[in-house]
Scaffold this motif. Structure first.
Motif, PDB file in Angstrom:
ATOM      1  N   THR A 130       0.828  -1.206   0.000  1.00 55.64           N
ATOM      2  CA  THR A 130       0.000   0.000   0.000  1.00 55.64           C
ATOM      3  C   THR A 130       0.859   1.251   0.000  1.00 55.64           C
ATOM      4  OG1 THR A 130      -1.723  -1.189   1.210  1.00 55.64           O
ATOM      5  CG2 THR A 130      -1.864   1.209   1.180  1.00 55.64           C
ATOM      6  N   GLN A 131       1.915   1.262   0.802  1.00 55.74           N
ATOM      7  CA  GLN A 131       2.810   2.415   0.823  1.00 55.74           C
ATOM      8  C   GLN A 131       3.482   2.607  -0.535  1.00 55.74           C
ATOM      9  OE1 GLN A 131       3.335   4.668   3.613  1.00 55.74           O
ATOM     10  NE2 GLN A 131       3.983   5.755   1.756  1.00 55.74           N
ATOM     11  N   SER A 132       3.814   1.503  -1.202  1.00 52.92           N
ATOM     12  CA  SER A 132       4.408   1.602  -2.535  1.00 52.92           C
ATOM     13  C   SER A 132       3.439   2.236  -3.519  1.00 52.92           C
ATOM     14  CB  SER A 132       4.810   0.204  -3.026  1.00 52.92           C
ATOM     15  OG  SER A 132       5.352   0.273  -4.339  1.00 52.92           O
ATOM     16  N   ASP A 133       2.167   1.859  -3.432  1.00 59.91           N
ATOM     17  CA  ASP A 133       1.161   2.474  -4.292  1.00 59.91           C
ATOM     18  C   ASP A 133       1.028   3.971  -4.007  1.00 59.91           C
ATOM     19  OD1 ASP A 133       0.552   0.161  -5.636  1.00 59.91           O
ATOM     20  OD2 ASP A 133      -1.403  -0.157  -4.696  1.00 59.91           O
ATOM     21  N   ILE A 134       1.017   4.327  -2.743  1.00 60.03           N
ATOM     22  CA  ILE A 134       0.915   5.739  -2.369  1.00 60.03           C
ATOM     23  C   ILE A 134       2.102   6.518  -2.921  1.00 60.03           C
ATOM     24  CG2 ILE A 134       1.004   7.345  -0.407  1.00 60.03           C
ATOM     25  CD1 ILE A 134      -0.591   5.222   1.179  1.00 60.03           C
ATOM     26  N   ASN A 135       3.283   5.967  -2.773  1.00 55.94           N
ATOM     27  CA  ASN A 135       4.478   6.637  -3.286  1.00 55.94           C
ATOM     28  C   ASN A 135       4.398   6.841  -4.798  1.00 55.94           C
ATOM     29  OD1 ASN A 135       5.466   6.617  -0.676  1.00 55.94           O
ATOM     30  ND2 ASN A 135       6.829   4.877  -0.997  1.00 55.94           N
ATOM     31  N   ARG A 136       3.882   5.839  -5.491  1.00 53.15           N
ATOM     32  CA  ARG A 136       3.746   5.945  -6.946  1.00 53.15           C
ATOM     33  C   ARG A 136       2.749   7.043  -7.315  1.00 53.15           C
ATOM     34  NH1 ARG A 136       5.804   6.379 -11.812  1.00 53.15           N
ATOM     35  NH2 ARG A 136       4.391   5.661 -13.463  1.00 53.15           N
ATOM     36  N   VAL A 137       1.642   7.128  -6.595  1.00 53.06           N
ATOM     37  CA  VAL A 137       0.679   8.192  -6.836  1.00 53.06           C
ATOM     38  C   VAL A 137       1.348   9.554  -6.664  1.00 53.06           C
ATOM     39  CG1 VAL A 137      -1.380   9.349  -5.918  1.00 53.06           C
ATOM     40  CG2 VAL A 137      -1.382   6.865  -6.254  1.00 53.06           C
ATOM     41  N   VAL A 169      -8.908   9.152  -4.894  1.00 55.03           N
ATOM     42  CA  VAL A 169      -7.662   8.918  -4.152  1.00 55.03           C
ATOM     43  C   VAL A 169      -7.392  10.082  -3.203  1.00 55.03           C
ATOM     44  CG1 VAL A 169      -5.189   8.496  -4.349  1.00 55.03           C
ATOM     45  CG2 VAL A 169      -6.752   7.532  -6.044  1.00 55.03           C
ATOM     46  N   VAL A 170      -7.631  11.298  -3.669  1.00 54.60           N
ATOM     47  CA  VAL A 170      -7.501  12.457  -2.785  1.00 54.60           C
ATOM     48  C   VAL A 170      -8.441  12.302  -1.598  1.00 54.60           C
ATOM     49  CG1 VAL A 170      -7.770  14.955  -2.589  1.00 54.60           C
ATOM     50  CG2 VAL A 170      -6.800  13.979  -4.674  1.00 54.60           C
ATOM     51  N   SER A 171      -9.660  11.865  -1.864  1.00 56.14           N
ATOM     52  CA  SER A 171     -10.631  11.648  -0.784  1.00 56.14           C
ATOM     53  C   SER A 171     -10.148  10.584   0.194  1.00 56.14           C
ATOM     54  CB  SER A 171     -11.979  11.236  -1.375  1.00 56.14           C
ATOM     55  OG  SER A 171     -12.911  10.948  -0.352  1.00 56.14           O
ATOM     56  N   ARG A 172      -9.590   9.512  -0.326  1.00 55.90           N
ATOM     57  CA  ARG A 172      -9.049   8.457   0.537  1.00 55.90           C
ATOM     58  C   ARG A 172      -7.954   8.999   1.449  1.00 55.90           C
ATOM     59  NH1 ARG A 172     -10.374   5.136  -4.194  1.00 55.90           N
ATOM     60  NH2 ARG A 172     -10.865   2.975  -3.554  1.00 55.90           N
ATOM     61  N   PHE A 173      -7.059   9.794   0.896  1.00 56.38           N
ATOM     62  CA  PHE A 173      -5.962  10.326   1.698  1.00 56.38           C
ATOM     63  C   PHE A 173      -6.499  11.195   2.836  1.00 56.38           C
ATOM     64  CE2 PHE A 173      -2.712  10.051  -2.032  1.00 56.38           C
ATOM     65  CZ  PHE A 173      -2.668   8.678  -1.869  1.00 56.38           C
ATOM     66  N   LYS A 174      -7.595  11.898   2.588  1.00 56.06           N
ATOM     67  CA  LYS A 174      -8.208  12.681   3.657  1.00 56.06           C
ATOM     68  C   LYS A 174      -8.804  11.759   4.719  1.00 56.06           C
ATOM     69  CE  LYS A 174     -11.824  16.073   4.647  1.00 56.06           C
ATOM     70  NZ  LYS A 174     -12.939  16.873   4.089  1.00 56.06           N
ATOM     71  N   THR A 175      -9.556  10.757   4.287  1.00 56.90           N
ATOM     72  CA  THR A 175     -10.199   9.834   5.228  1.00 56.90           C
ATOM     73  C   THR A 175      -9.192   9.172   6.153  1.00 56.90           C
ATOM     74  OG1 THR A 175     -12.037   9.349   3.743  1.00 56.90           O
ATOM     75  CG2 THR A 175     -11.515   7.679   5.390  1.00 56.90           C
ATOM     76  N   TYR A 176      -8.085   8.701   5.580  1.00 58.16           N
ATOM     77  CA  TYR A 176      -7.115   7.909   6.336  1.00 58.16           C
ATOM     78  C   TYR A 176      -5.913   8.729   6.798  1.00 58.16           C
ATOM     79  CZ  TYR A 176     -10.053   4.255   4.438  1.00 58.16           C
ATOM     80  OH  TYR A 176     -11.141   3.487   4.101  1.00 58.16           O
TER      81      TYR A 176
END
Length: 221
Positions: A130-137, A169-176
């Motif tokens: 998951t962190q790898s995906d976030i970094n790629r984003v 994805v922006v919404s997800r980053f806010k939620t979490y």
């Protein structure tokens, strides 16, 4: 059916529905919205009326059925936005379409670990995938912003289908509570402040249905 009808799932949870809805909203076209609550008997009883795919979103326009978010976005761009949901510059369009396609086909770990849940304020322990995906984003966003920062606040400067694809994805980053790098904070704020996104969010906050599979993590203190 009406001439232009978008079938969606719960606004709180359905990230793919959000993408298609944003495309229509930014094309400034009138359309009917049909909501089928996810993971309910009603959904499974009625989805076949709209698409054999068994999934949302689905767009119907004058007898034409389009059943995939990215395909819906491209159709809306052609039919109702005169191509304006992508930049005029061919290099920027190519970058945008490449990134949108990567969003469409990748980031499985991020999707599974951090499901869209607009109403929530939660925390999830991030695994390596998951962190790898976030970094790629973050890398994709930074590359796009570096090339278009002088045009406007969105990934390709102006609001495009690429921002619709990444809005969940922006919404997800806010939620979490996933912190954006300093150079991307303004982009995140621009997406959340977008008029169409504000409307969708307000309507999501009024929903009361619970989809247990999308209630990941624990409430933040």
């Amino acid at each position: 059916m009406e001439d232009l009808t978008l079938v969606i799932g719960n606004r709180n949870y359905s990230s793919w529905s959000l993408r298609a809805w944003l495309a229509l909203a930014h094309a400034d076209v009138e359309f009917e919205t049909v909501l089928l609550p996810l993971d309910t008997p009603q959904f499974f009883e009625r989805i076949g009326e709209y698409s054999s795919s068994g999934r949302v979103p689905v767009l119907w326009h004058d007898g034409v059925c389009i059943w995939d978010s990215l395909a819906i976005g491209e159709y809306v761009n052609e039919q109702f936005a005169s191509g304006g949901l992508w930049p005029e510059d061919s290099a920027s369009r190519a970058m945008g379409r490449s990134m949108a396609s990567e969003m469409h086909s990748s980031f499985i770990a991020l999707r599974n670990a951090l499901p869209m849940n607009i109403r929530a304020s939660r925390v999830v322990r991030l695994d390596e995938a998951t962190q790898s995906d976030i970094n790629r984003v973050f890398t994709l966003w930074a590359d796009a912003r570096a090339a278009h920062a002088d045009v406007g606040p969105f990934l390709l400067g102006q609001y495009t289908l690429l921002d619709a694809m990444f809005a969940p994805v922006v919404s997800r980053f806010k939620t979490y509570d996933i912190a954006l790098p300093d150079d991307l904070e303004d982009y995140g704020k621009a997406v959340l402040a977008d008029t169409a996104m504000v409307q969708w969010t307000a309507e999501a906050l009024q929903e009361t249905d619970i989809v247990d599979a999308d209630e990941a993590g624990e409430p933040r203190e």
